[in-house]
Design a protein around this motif. Structure first.
Motif, short mmCIF file in Angstrom:
data_model
loop_
_atom_site.label_atom_id
_atom_site.label_comp_id
_atom_site.label_asym_id
_atom_site.label_seq_id
_atom_site.Cartn_x
_atom_site.Cartn_y
_atom_site.Cartn_z
N ASN A 86 0.82 -1.22 0.00
CA ASN A 86 0.00 0.00 0.00
C ASN A 86 0.85 1.27 0.00
N ASN A 87 2.10 1.12 0.38
CA ASN A 87 3.00 2.27 0.45
C ASN A 87 4.11 2.22 -0.60
N GLY A 88 3.89 1.43 -1.65
CA GLY A 88 4.80 1.44 -2.78
C GLY A 88 6.00 0.52 -2.69
N TYR A 89 5.91 -0.51 -1.87
CA TYR A 89 7.02 -1.45 -1.72
C TYR A 89 6.57 -2.87 -2.05
N ASN A 90 7.52 -3.64 -2.50
CA ASN A 90 7.28 -5.05 -2.79
C ASN A 90 8.13 -5.88 -1.84
N PHE A 91 7.50 -6.80 -1.15
CA PHE A 91 8.20 -7.70 -0.24
C PHE A 91 7.99 -9.12 -0.74
N GLU A 92 9.06 -9.77 -1.10
CA GLU A 92 8.97 -11.12 -1.63
C GLU A 92 9.94 -12.04 -0.90
N ILE A 93 9.43 -13.18 -0.51
CA ILE A 93 10.28 -14.24 0.02
C ILE A 93 10.84 -14.98 -1.18
N GLN A 94 12.15 -15.05 -1.25
CA GLN A 94 12.83 -15.54 -2.45
C GLN A 94 12.90 -17.06 -2.57
N SER A 95 12.92 -17.75 -1.45
CA SER A 95 13.13 -19.20 -1.51
C SER A 95 12.50 -19.87 -0.30
N LYS A 96 12.46 -21.17 -0.36
CA LYS A 96 11.97 -21.96 0.78
C LYS A 96 12.86 -21.72 2.00
N LYS A 97 14.15 -21.58 1.77
CA LYS A 97 15.09 -21.31 2.86
C LYS A 97 14.77 -19.96 3.52
N ASP A 98 14.47 -18.96 2.70
CA ASP A 98 14.06 -17.64 3.22
C ASP A 98 12.79 -17.76 4.07
N GLU A 99 11.84 -18.52 3.55
CA GLU A 99 10.57 -18.70 4.26
C GLU A 99 10.80 -19.40 5.60
N PHE A 101 13.52 -19.40 7.35
CA PHE A 101 14.24 -18.49 8.24
C PHE A 101 13.27 -17.50 8.90
N LEU A 102 12.35 -16.95 8.11
CA LEU A 102 11.35 -16.04 8.67
C LEU A 102 10.47 -16.76 9.67
N ARG A 103 10.05 -17.95 9.33
CA ARG A 103 9.21 -18.73 10.25
C ARG A 103 9.95 -18.96 11.58
N LYS A 104 11.23 -19.27 11.49
CA LYS A 104 12.05 -19.47 12.70
C LYS A 104 12.08 -18.19 13.54
N LEU A 105 12.27 -17.05 12.87
CA LEU A 105 12.30 -15.78 13.59
C LEU A 105 10.96 -15.49 14.27
N LEU A 106 9.87 -15.79 13.58
CA LEU A 106 8.55 -15.51 14.16
C LEU A 106 8.24 -16.44 15.34
N PHE A 107 8.71 -17.67 15.26
CA PHE A 107 8.56 -18.56 16.43
C PHE A 107 9.44 -18.07 17.57
N GLU A 108 10.63 -17.61 17.22
CA GLU A 108 11.57 -17.09 18.23
C GLU A 108 10.98 -15.87 18.95
N ILE A 109 10.34 -14.99 18.19
CA ILE A 109 9.81 -13.77 18.78
C ILE A 109 8.68 -14.07 19.76
N GLN A 110 7.93 -15.13 19.51
CA GLN A 110 6.81 -15.42 20.41
C GLN A 110 7.24 -16.21 21.65
N GLU A 111 8.47 -16.68 21.67
CA GLU A 111 8.95 -17.46 22.82
C GLU A 111 9.11 -16.61 24.07
N GLU A 112 9.59 -15.40 23.91
CA GLU A 112 9.83 -14.55 25.08
C GLU A 112 8.57 -13.74 25.36
#
Length: 135
Positions: A86-99, A101-112
């Protein structure tokens, strides 16, 4: 800057859960929200000037605060992506590995649970900066 509202995010969550339940009808993810938690996230997000940093904060804060009864990480991802687009940017996950890694970070953030982990938030922010481009 085009902002996103709590009602927008609630609608995103409802759509995500509806689609999930169509694919997995035996699962019983119910739709529910602690709107005050979501509004608290958005109030803090309003203080962030960079749209990419704001999207990263929302991407981290929703899984951390768990304002929804289900689909928090999916909702956070979709919300961040929509906010960026909506603000003129494109965000793309490039690969399964990228996906993964993001999933790992999101699980990590909810741990604490005590507070939003600043180190993980910084990783998520860097992740978004590296995968976001102007349209």
């Amino acid at each position: 800057m085009i902002e996103i509202t709590a009602d927008n995010i609630i609608g995103i969550n409802e759509q995500i859960l509806k689609e999930y339940l169509e694919i997995h009808p035996r699962n019983h993810e119910r739709i529910g929200v602690r709107k005050h938690e979501l509004e608290r996230i958005l109030i803090e997000a309003e203080t962030i000037n960079s749209i990419i940093d704001k999207a990263a904060f929302i991407l981290a804060a929703i899984p951390w605060a768990q304002p929804f009864s289900g689909g928090n990480k999916r909702t956070a991802y979709a919300t961040a992506k929509i906010l960026l687009e909506n603000n003129g940017y494109n965000f793309e996950i490039q690969s399964k590995k990228d996906e993964e890694f993001l999933r790992k970070l999101l699980f990590e953030i909810q741990e604490e649970r005590a507070r939003l982990n600043e180190a993980t938030l910084a990783k998520i922010t860097l992740y978004l900066h590296n995968r976001t481009s102007e349209i």
